[in-house]
Design a protein around this motif. Structure first.
Motif, PDB file in Angstrom:
ATOM      1  N   GLU A 181      70.438  36.284 106.167  1.00 19.93           N
ATOM      2  CA  GLU A 181      71.632  36.832 106.849  1.00 19.93           C
ATOM      3  C   GLU A 181      71.877  38.272 106.457  1.00 19.93           C
ATOM      4  OE1 GLU A 181      76.442  36.014 107.227  1.00 19.93           O
ATOM      5  OE2 GLU A 181      75.176  34.669 106.011  1.00 19.93           O
ATOM      6  N   GLY A 184      69.413  40.697 108.005  1.00 22.58           N
ATOM      7  CA  GLY A 184      69.722  41.002 109.404  1.00 22.58           C
ATOM      8  C   GLY A 184      70.877  41.983 109.545  1.00 22.58           C
ATOM      9  N   ARG A 185      71.897  41.778 108.707  1.00 19.32           N
ATOM     10  CA  ARG A 185      73.057  42.696 108.779  1.00 19.32           C
ATOM     11  C   ARG A 185      72.658  44.109 108.351  1.00 19.32           C
ATOM     12  NH1 ARG A 185      78.211  40.264 105.909  1.00 19.32           N
ATOM     13  NH2 ARG A 185      79.013  42.226 106.780  1.00 19.32           N
ATOM     14  N   ARG A 187      69.725  45.449 108.658  1.00 19.45           N
ATOM     15  CA  ARG A 187      68.958  46.029 109.758  1.00 19.45           C
ATOM     16  C   ARG A 187      69.862  46.521 110.874  1.00 19.45           C
ATOM     17  NH1 ARG A 187      64.780  48.989 110.970  1.00 19.45           N
ATOM     18  NH2 ARG A 187      63.902  48.506 113.033  1.00 19.45           N
ATOM     19  N   GLU A 188      70.897  45.752 111.157  1.00 23.92           N
ATOM     20  CA  GLU A 188      71.855  46.140 112.191  1.00 23.92           C
ATOM     21  C   GLU A 188      72.571  47.434 111.825  1.00 23.92           C
ATOM     22  OE1 GLU A 188      75.829  44.332 114.431  1.00 23.92           O
ATOM     23  OE2 GLU A 188      74.704  43.104 112.983  1.00 23.92           O
TER      24      GLU A 188
END
Length: 368
Positions: A181, A184-185, A187-188
């Motif tokens: 998780e 992913g954050r 990367r965002e």
């Protein structure tokens, strides 16, 4: 015998005696027929159609009797000779035009974006080089957008730093769901940061464009530029000032305006020159005078003619022409100097040269 129509009354006045004289009725009967006939003929003569015209012609022709006939013959002969001269003698036909003397190298400076002029670095008539700062604009909305992007970048950096710390802790703890998780954050946030960097670059470029610079060397041709622009709000694409190369060794041209209905003479002569085999058939000779030196005539040649008509401030439509001066140097090279020019359009009859405007007016007004 049919009764005759009454045409009038004959009044006989006797003053000396009240009694009718002997033989008077018989004499009146004789006179009556003559008077009635004369009066009837006179009335019939007056009713003829065009009697006033015939009387005028009669009086005019009566003037030709005697020596006046020779005078009239001379006058008619002179009119005939003048008519033949006007109809048969060719003469140079020239189309008149007015305009300005302008340098070929011109640069119009436009506002790159909406804003307010906060500084003017030049003045009218000042020589500038390429890259010289001319005008500085300010766009408060653009400044606010830049500050917003900077603030978002700071927030993203802090958020990315926090996510990295949480990611390291999750890796040490072996918490695979949190690692996935947080990865992913992170990367965002990095993608958002790249978008903010691009947006910041675009906004900075727009702000840099608000510092308006000269593209080429020349002279500021706008008069009182500081008084006209300082603290003035402007819109994108609005003309701010002009920079022109006005040295005497630079290329100059005449920017003329010709009434649209006269352009046909220019085109006809150009086509005639083309049919005659002229190499540069569009370069018609031009004579012009400067308003500041009207005692001398200068030569030029037509180099360009606009393909569309524009509205004239004085009313009507005009076509813009460009003329290149040739031959002797002009006594003064001043931007916007008034010019009166005549464009040679071949030869026409002397009558058309003198009265061509009247002929065109009649054709235009009486055209069916």
């Amino acid at each position: 015998e049919r009764p005759k129509r009454v045409v009038g009354g004959l009044v006989v006045e006797q003053v000396a005696e009240s009694r009718v004289k002997e033989g008077l009725p018989e004499r009146l009967e004789l006179v009556k027929d003559h008077v009635a006939s004369s009066l009837a003929n006179s009335m019939r003569h007056e009713r003829l159609f065009g009697m006033k015209l015939w009387r005028f012609l009669g009086r005019s022709l009566s003037w030709l009797e005697g020596r006046n006939r020779l005078k009239a013959g001379l006058v008619v002969g002179a009119i005939v000779v003048a008519g033949l001269v006007l109809a048969l003698v060719p003469w140079d036909y020239r189309v008149e035009a007015t305009g300005q003397l302008m340098p070929v190298a011109q640069q119009d400076i436009f506002a790159p974006n909406n804003g307010k002029v906060i500084d003017v670095k030049v003045k009218g008539g000042q020589e500038v080089e390429a890259g010289t700062v001319l005008v500085v604009l300010q766009n408060l909305e653009l400044d606010a957008q830049i500050e917003t992007v900077i603030s978002e970048q700071d927030n993203n950096r802090e958020l990315l730093s926090t996510l990295r710390a949480q990611y390291d802790q999750a890796v040490e703890a072996g918490n695979d769901p949190d690692v996935i998780e947080l990865s992913g954050r992170m990367r965002e946030v990095e993608i958002q940061n790249k978008g903010l960097v691009k947006r910041f670059g675009i906004l900075e470029k727009q702000r840099a464009e608000l510092t308006v610079k000269a593209v080429r060397a020349g002279k500021v041709a706008t008069f009182q530029v500081r008084q006209k622009l300082l603290n003035r709000p402007v819109n994108r694409g609005e003309k701010l000032l002009e920079v022109m190369e006005d040295r005497s060794d630079s290329k100059w041209r005449l920017e003329l305006q010709v009434e649209e209905h006269r352009v046909g003479h220019i085109r006809r002569h150009q086509l005639k020159r083309r049919d005659d085999g002229a190499a540069d058939f569009e370069a018609l000779p031009v004579e012009f005078v400067l308003a500041t030196a009207s005692e001398r005539t200068y030569q030029g040649r037509l180099t360009r003619m606009s393909t569309r008509a524009d509205a004239s401030p004085a009313g009507g439509s005009v076509i813009e022409l460009h003329v290149e001066p040739i031959g002797k140097a002009l006594p003064e090279y001043r931007i916007g100097a008034e010019v009166n020019a005549k464009i040679h359009c071949g030869q026409r009859s002397l009558f058309y040269v003198l009265f061509g405007d009247v002929v065109e007016f009649v054709r235009k007004r009486l055209w069916l």
